[in-house]
Design a protein around this motif. Structure first.
Motif, mmCIF file in Angstrom:
data_model
loop_
_atom_site.group_PDB
_atom_site.id
_atom_site.type_symbol
_atom_site.label_atom_id
_atom_site.label_comp_id
_atom_site.label_asym_id
_atom_site.label_seq_id
_atom_site.Cartn_x
_atom_site.Cartn_y
_atom_site.Cartn_z
ATOM 1 N N SER A 9 0.825 -1.199 0.000
ATOM 2 C CA SER A 9 0.000 0.000 0.000
ATOM 3 C C SER A 9 0.864 1.256 0.000
ATOM 4 O O SER A 9 2.086 1.184 0.097
ATOM 5 C CB SER A 9 -0.928 0.000 1.221
ATOM 6 O OG SER A 9 -1.809 -1.104 1.180
ATOM 7 N N GLU A 37 -3.561 2.403 -8.006
ATOM 8 C CA GLU A 37 -4.710 1.523 -8.159
ATOM 9 C C GLU A 37 -4.498 0.558 -9.323
ATOM 10 O O GLU A 37 -4.739 -0.649 -9.198
ATOM 11 C CB GLU A 37 -5.955 2.371 -8.387
ATOM 12 C CG GLU A 37 -7.244 1.594 -8.505
ATOM 13 C CD GLU A 37 -8.454 2.515 -8.543
ATOM 14 O OE1 GLU A 37 -9.236 2.499 -7.574
ATOM 15 O OE2 GLU A 37 -8.611 3.249 -9.547
ATOM 16 N N HIS A 42 -3.009 -1.939 -2.531
ATOM 17 C CA HIS A 42 -4.238 -2.297 -1.816
ATOM 18 C C HIS A 42 -4.955 -1.080 -1.247
ATOM 19 O O HIS A 42 -6.179 -0.988 -1.318
ATOM 20 C CB HIS A 42 -3.900 -3.273 -0.686
ATOM 21 C CG HIS A 42 -5.088 -3.736 0.100
ATOM 22 N ND1 HIS A 42 -6.155 -4.396 -0.468
ATOM 23 C CD2 HIS A 42 -5.387 -3.624 1.430
ATOM 24 C CE1 HIS A 42 -7.047 -4.683 0.456
ATOM 25 N NE2 HIS A 42 -6.610 -4.221 1.608
ATOM 26 N N ARG A 43 -4.194 -0.180 -0.654
ATOM 27 C CA ARG A 43 -4.805 1.007 -0.060
ATOM 28 C C ARG A 43 -3.898 2.219 -0.223
ATOM 29 O O ARG A 43 -2.697 2.094 -0.465
ATOM 30 C CB ARG A 43 -5.191 0.768 1.403
ATOM 31 C CG ARG A 43 -4.052 0.535 2.343
ATOM 32 C CD ARG A 43 -4.570 0.280 3.764
ATOM 33 N NE ARG A 43 -4.542 -1.125 4.118
ATOM 34 C CZ ARG A 43 -5.602 -1.819 4.534
ATOM 35 N NH1 ARG A 43 -6.764 -1.242 4.660
ATOM 36 N NH2 ARG A 43 -5.494 -3.097 4.838
ATOM 37 N N TRP A 45 -3.242 5.599 1.971
ATOM 38 C CA TRP A 45 -3.516 6.331 3.203
ATOM 39 C C TRP A 45 -2.850 7.699 3.187
ATOM 40 O O TRP A 45 -1.745 7.863 2.646
ATOM 41 C CB TRP A 45 -2.989 5.541 4.406
ATOM 42 C CG TRP A 45 -3.932 4.478 4.889
ATOM 43 C CD1 TRP A 45 -5.092 4.075 4.314
ATOM 44 C CD2 TRP A 45 -3.774 3.692 6.086
ATOM 45 N NE1 TRP A 45 -5.680 3.079 5.071
ATOM 46 C CE2 TRP A 45 -4.890 2.833 6.149
ATOM 47 C CE3 TRP A 45 -2.808 3.635 7.077
ATOM 48 C CZ2 TRP A 45 -5.056 1.919 7.193
ATOM 49 C CZ3 TRP A 45 -2.982 2.716 8.118
ATOM 50 C CH2 TRP A 45 -4.092 1.881 8.174
ATOM 51 N N ILE A 74 -9.428 1.190 -5.073
ATOM 52 C CA ILE A 74 -8.400 1.183 -4.040
ATOM 53 C C ILE A 74 -8.986 1.713 -2.728
ATOM 54 O O ILE A 74 -9.800 2.646 -2.731
ATOM 55 C CB ILE A 74 -7.180 2.020 -4.481
ATOM 56 C CG1 ILE A 74 -5.973 1.755 -3.574
ATOM 57 C CG2 ILE A 74 -7.505 3.513 -4.555
ATOM 58 C CD1 ILE A 74 -4.669 2.354 -4.100
ATOM 59 N N ARG A 75 -8.614 1.099 -1.617
ATOM 60 C CA ARG A 75 -9.073 1.585 -0.317
ATOM 61 C C ARG A 75 -8.346 2.898 0.000
ATOM 62 O O ARG A 75 -7.161 3.049 -0.308
ATOM 63 C CB ARG A 75 -8.811 0.559 0.788
ATOM 64 C CG ARG A 75 -9.562 -0.760 0.600
ATOM 65 C CD ARG A 75 -9.515 -1.595 1.869
ATOM 66 N NE ARG A 75 -10.269 -0.947 2.938
ATOM 67 C CZ ARG A 75 -11.580 -1.101 3.144
ATOM 68 N NH1 ARG A 75 -12.292 -1.879 2.344
ATOM 69 N NH2 ARG A 75 -12.185 -0.485 4.136
ATOM 70 N N VAL A 76 -9.055 3.826 0.605
ATOM 71 C CA VAL A 76 -8.491 5.139 0.923
ATOM 72 C C VAL A 76 -8.767 5.425 2.390
ATOM 73 O O VAL A 76 -9.861 5.164 2.896
ATOM 74 C CB VAL A 76 -9.106 6.252 0.046
ATOM 75 C CG1 VAL A 76 -8.375 7.575 0.263
ATOM 76 C CG2 VAL A 76 -9.076 5.870 -1.430
ATOM 77 N N ARG A 105 -14.732 1.219 1.047
ATOM 78 C CA ARG A 105 -13.407 1.649 0.585
ATOM 79 C C ARG A 105 -12.674 2.551 1.572
ATOM 80 O O ARG A 105 -11.523 2.920 1.328
ATOM 81 C CB ARG A 105 -13.537 2.419 -0.745
ATOM 82 C CG ARG A 105 -13.987 1.569 -1.927
ATOM 83 C CD ARG A 105 -14.026 2.407 -3.187
ATOM 84 N NE ARG A 105 -12.729 3.026 -3.438
ATOM 85 C CZ ARG A 105 -12.563 4.172 -4.093
ATOM 86 N NH1 ARG A 105 -13.606 4.841 -4.562
ATOM 87 N NH2 ARG A 105 -11.350 4.658 -4.284
ATOM 88 N N ASP A 107 -10.908 3.581 5.211
ATOM 89 C CA ASP A 107 -10.266 3.114 6.440
ATOM 90 C C ASP A 107 -10.082 4.288 7.394
ATOM 91 O O ASP A 107 -9.795 5.406 6.962
ATOM 92 C CB ASP A 107 -8.876 2.532 6.154
ATOM 93 C CG ASP A 107 -8.923 1.335 5.226
ATOM 94 O OD1 ASP A 107 -9.898 0.571 5.276
ATOM 95 O OD2 ASP A 107 -7.955 1.157 4.454
#
Length: 337
Positions: A9, A37, A42-43, A45, A74-76, A105, A107
């Motif tokens: 990530s 992405e 994966h994410r 941050w 993509i996780r944000v 999506r 976190d």
């Protein structure tokens, strides 16, 4: 210790180079997220820092919305929200809103450090130190605001109730490891700038972990610095930006990111100074093969589920290329598992 197919990530600080504007930085952050992405990260941050001209990630929740709105899968999230700077109610409302706008999506990473100097921390919240002592209770309060059961409470974050936004505990020492384990939450360690207690913190987390509704098994993330390029020599040159930036942090003379220069003997000596080495023990700088070797060793020793990468590189194209190379490294490592 070895983890099957570790994820990878991005930790984005929205670093500001000399001659750049925040608007340009935010545009580049979104471009990086879009490319990350596509590369399988994966994410993505975003950190929280204040009163630092070299870092533009101060309004973290706003930037998360910007990034999530410009990406698809993509996780944000926050790496992290420095909770003692904020009201738990407001944090729950902000991230409940984000969780509804971008379901599945978002976190919420929570830390207790100020993300700035003490004078600025006092300006942010004069009773901040009381909040630091109540950090565990305030994490639980956020969990309560997100729960559907809180609908019967007098104080509610109605936009958060029942919304899926997983919590993560961030740490740079052993304190938060105990808390993450006790609450059964994922744990992210800031080994990109404070590596000294990494292994002790991970051991505490693994040994003390208690299963929760969110998490049945421990889940660990460790952050590293990566500067990858087409050759070791090129990466070394790019690293002169990081060396000068960290020298400013260590001497209290924080400045904008500077463009890279040819490595000098003075900079090389600075990079090999024990204090500098302690802070940047996990800075993997080099061509693809060197970075892969360092990354494999790190994963083998730590057993973390996920690596999060910070990258202080002056030119946006060089930074994108570094993340591209690292994605190739991780895909190869995953394929070998």
């Amino acid at each position: 210790m070895s983890i099957k197919k570790p994820l990878f990530s991005v930790l984005e600080l929205a670093s500001v180079g000399v001659g750049s504007t925040p608007a340009e930085v935010f545009k580049n952050s979104l471009d990086l997220a879009q490319k990350a992405e596509k590369e399988g990260y994966h994410r993505f941050w975003l950190a929280e820092h204040h009163n630092m001209k070299s870092i533009a990630s101060s309004a973290t929740a706003v930037l998360i919305g910007h990034i999530a709105g410009g990406t698809e899968k993509i996780r944000v999230g926050s790496g992290g929200i420095m909770l003692p700077n904020h009201s738990p109610l407001i944090v729950a409302e902000q991230f409940g809103t984000l969780g509804s706008l971008y379901p599945g999506r978002i976190d919420l990473g929570l830390g207790r450090a100020p993300g700035t100097d003490q004078v600025t921390a006092h300006a942010i919240r004069s009773d901040r130190m009381q909040a630091v002592y109540h950090f565990p209770e305030e994490v639980k309060q956020i969990q309560k605001y997100f729960s559907a059961e809180n609908a019967r409470a007098k104080v509610r974050a109605t936009v958060a109730e029942g919304v899926e936004v997983p919590l993560y505990i961030l740490g740079s020492s052993t304190d938060s490891a105990h808390l993450a384990a006790r609450l059964g939450l994922p744990y992210a360690f800031a080994s990109h700038f404070a590596p000294a207690q990494l292994f002790e913190a991970l051991n505490i987390y693994y040994n003390e972990f208690e299963a929760s509704a969110q998490l049945q098994q421990p889940y660990s993330i460790a952050c590293i610095n990566v500067i990858a390029a087409e050759s070791n020599t090129e990466a070394e040159k790019l690293s002169t930006t990081l060396i000068r930036l960290m020298l400013g942090v260590m001497t209290g003379n924080i400045d904008y990111m500077q463009p890279p220069i040819e490595m000098t003997e003075q900079l090389r000596q600075i990079s090999q100074d024990p204090a500098f080495q302690r802070m940047l023990k996990y800075a993997f700088i080099g061509g693809k093969e060197k970075v892969k070797q360092k990354t494999e060793e790190f994963l083998q020793k730590t057993g973390v589920n996920e690596i999060m990468v910070a990258s202080h590189i002056y030119d946006h194209r060089d930074r994108v290329n570094s993340y591209r190379i690292f994605s190739e490294v991780m895909k190869e490592i995953q394929a070998e598992k």
